[in-house]
Write a protein that holds these residues in place. Structure first.
Motif, PDB file in Angstrom:
ATOM      1  N   GLN A  37       0.823  -1.209   0.000  1.00  0.00           N
ATOM      2  CA  GLN A  37       0.000   0.000   0.000  1.00  0.00           C
ATOM      3  C   GLN A  37       0.859   1.262   0.000  1.00  0.00           C
ATOM      4  N   LEU A  61      -7.505  -1.741  -4.284  1.00  0.00           N
ATOM      5  CA  LEU A  61      -6.371  -1.895  -3.370  1.00  0.00           C
ATOM      6  C   LEU A  61      -6.270  -3.326  -2.848  1.00  0.00           C
ATOM      7  N   GLN A  68      -3.220  -5.910  -3.348  1.00  0.00           N
ATOM      8  CA  GLN A  68      -2.625  -6.521  -2.166  1.00  0.00           C
ATOM      9  C   GLN A  68      -2.543  -8.044  -2.315  1.00  0.00           C
TER      10      GLN A  68
END
Length: 468
Positions: free
Chosen positions: A334, A359, A363
């Motif tokens: 991140q 996101l 990830q």
């Protein structure tokens, strides 16, 4: 305990006056009640929805994803960007416990933000920007991000990153030869540059040469230079090599595993005696440089295979730093995303932000190309995104497909046999490795097999190798 759901008509009347949707489900995800706005958002009547499980409604694409399902799984309040009939909704789900009845419900408040997103200021953008600024401020405060004089970053907050930083700090205080190990794209050159800038040689040149990018016939002259008339076509005045250019500073030899075998004894002389002989020269010259080398190859295996000199390997490996791959630094992904989003937003004059779903996908991805691959994907997203809010649909297909495969495993009840399953896994690994590393040799190294074994599998499965 199961009870018949009852909502006072007065509350029904109040909820139906709202411009936002209200959706209520029980502890199993079965829809119990929704207001009129919610039926309009979903595009179905209350009769078509009440009594159905949210998983079924999600499969029927009435809304994606199901916030009710997420709340029941996480057991906490959840806010999620949701889509329904090409509309963008901000859904917030609450877990409600009725203690007297020992019953749990999920209440979801749904706000249509389609027009907000299409206009200038978007709720999702504001949330993402706030998260980004908080992350950047936190990193600045704890000094977990370092930058060298050319603006290259050493980003991270995790334990493995901190271990690398600590080791860099120690090796920068000595003048010994250093070997940096790590996969392609982990940032070995940035580590080397940062060590130089922390050392006593910081005010002298940092000279970098990629041993795999220059033909072997030219590499010697690039490294050690040549004298006047050394060979046909040579400059009449001769040429200083990179060893001379790096005088007093650091010479960084990237991809040292690709150094031609016949040139390795001359590098060994440079390391042991701090002397070298330019091409066409008759006497040795002194070298005042620190040598830092880097490779993504397993040099010990190359030594065993007689592809790399053993004495040179041990001379290079006086000190070593292993830079971990990005897949082993999940807590840093991140931070990298925020950094490169900020960089490319500034470069291309955009204000892009990512949804939490995007996101999460980033990830989950394995990042075979490491930080370099992540940077390239962020740049591509900033350039190609249709709006300032980057959605799952904007991602390269391989990232989305990879996430779909997470958790997939062989089942003895499935229709696929074990040999066929393993064959598909091997075929996919061959294809993905070549796309990530760009050459059959490097792909084979990454998979831990020989290049000939790699090519046998390519022929066996009739794989059309492509870097795209």
């Amino acid at each position: 305990m199961v009870a018949t759901f009852y909502l006072d008509p007065r509350f029904q009347q109040m909820f139906n006056c709202l411009d936002d949707g209200i959706f209520i489900a029980d502890h199993s995800g079965k829809a119990l009640w929704l207001n009129e706005t919610s039926t309009k958002q979903i595009g179905a009547s209350a009769e078509q929805i009440i009594g159905k499980n949210v998983k079924e409604l999600e499969v029927r694409k009435m809304f994606t994803p199901s916030v009710t399902n997420i709340v029941l799984r996480k057991r906490e309040t959840v806010s999620q960007l949701q889509t329904s009939r090409n509309r963008q909704l901000l859904a917030t789900g609450y877990l409600l416990k009725i203690e007297d009845e020992d019953i749990e419900y999920v209440l979801v408040h749904v706000k249509d933000i389609t027009e907000t997103v299409r206009s200038s200021l978007k709720l999702e953008q504001a949330e993402a920007v706030i998260k980004q600024y908080v992350e950047e401020l936190r990193q600045a405060k704890s000094q977990q991000t370092e930058m060298n004089e050319k603006g290259q970053h050493l980003i991270g907050k995790g334990k493995k990153h901190q271990e690398v930083l600590d080791l860099m700090e120690r090796v920068s205080t000595v003048d010994a030869t250093l070997l940096i190990l790590g996969e392609t794209g982990v940032g070995k050159s940035i580590v080397a540059k940062s060590i130089h800038e922390k050392s006593e040689r910081a005010h002298h040149p940092f000279v970098q040469i990629n041993c795999s990018a220059i033909p072997g016939s030219l590499l010697e002259s690039e490294l050690f230079g040549y004298k006047k008339g050394a060979f046909t076509g040579a400059d009449n005045n001769g040429k200083a090599g990179m060893v001379q250019e790096a005088k007093g500073g650091t010479l960084f030899l990237d991809e040292i595993g690709d150094l031609p075998f016949d040139l390795q004894p001359k590098l060994l002389q440079l390391l042991q005696e701090k002397t070298y002989t330019p091409i066409g020269g008759t006497k040795q010259e002194k070298a005042d440089v620190r040598i830092i080398a880097a490779t993504n190859s397993d040099l010990s295996t190359m030594v065993a295979d007689k592809q790399f000199r053993e004495d040179l390997y041990y001379r290079l490996n006086v000190l070593s730093i292993q830079v971990p791959p990005l897949r082993e630094r999940e807590e840093d992904i991140q931070s990298f995303v925020h950094h490169y989003m900020d960089h490319y937003n500034s470069k291309y004059k955009r204000n892009c932000v990512m949804t939490s779903e995007v996101l999460d996908i980033l990830q989950d991805y394995e990042w075979p190309g490491n930080v370099r691959e992540l940077e390239n994907i962020i740049e591509r997203l900033v350039i190609t995104a249709k709006s300032d809010v980057i959605l799952k649909e904007d991602l390269p297909e391989k990232l989305v497909m990879t996430r779909k495969k997470l958790g997939a495993s062989f089942s003895i009840h499935g229709a696929q046999s074990l040999p066929k399953y393993l064959e598909n896994v091997e075929k996919e690994a061959i294809t993905d490795a070549f796309r990530a590393y760009g050459s059959t040799r490097k792909a084979a190294e990454a998979l831990g097999i020989t290049q000939s074994a790699f090519m046998r599998r390519v022929r066996k499965y009739e794989i059309a190798l492509s870097k795209q």
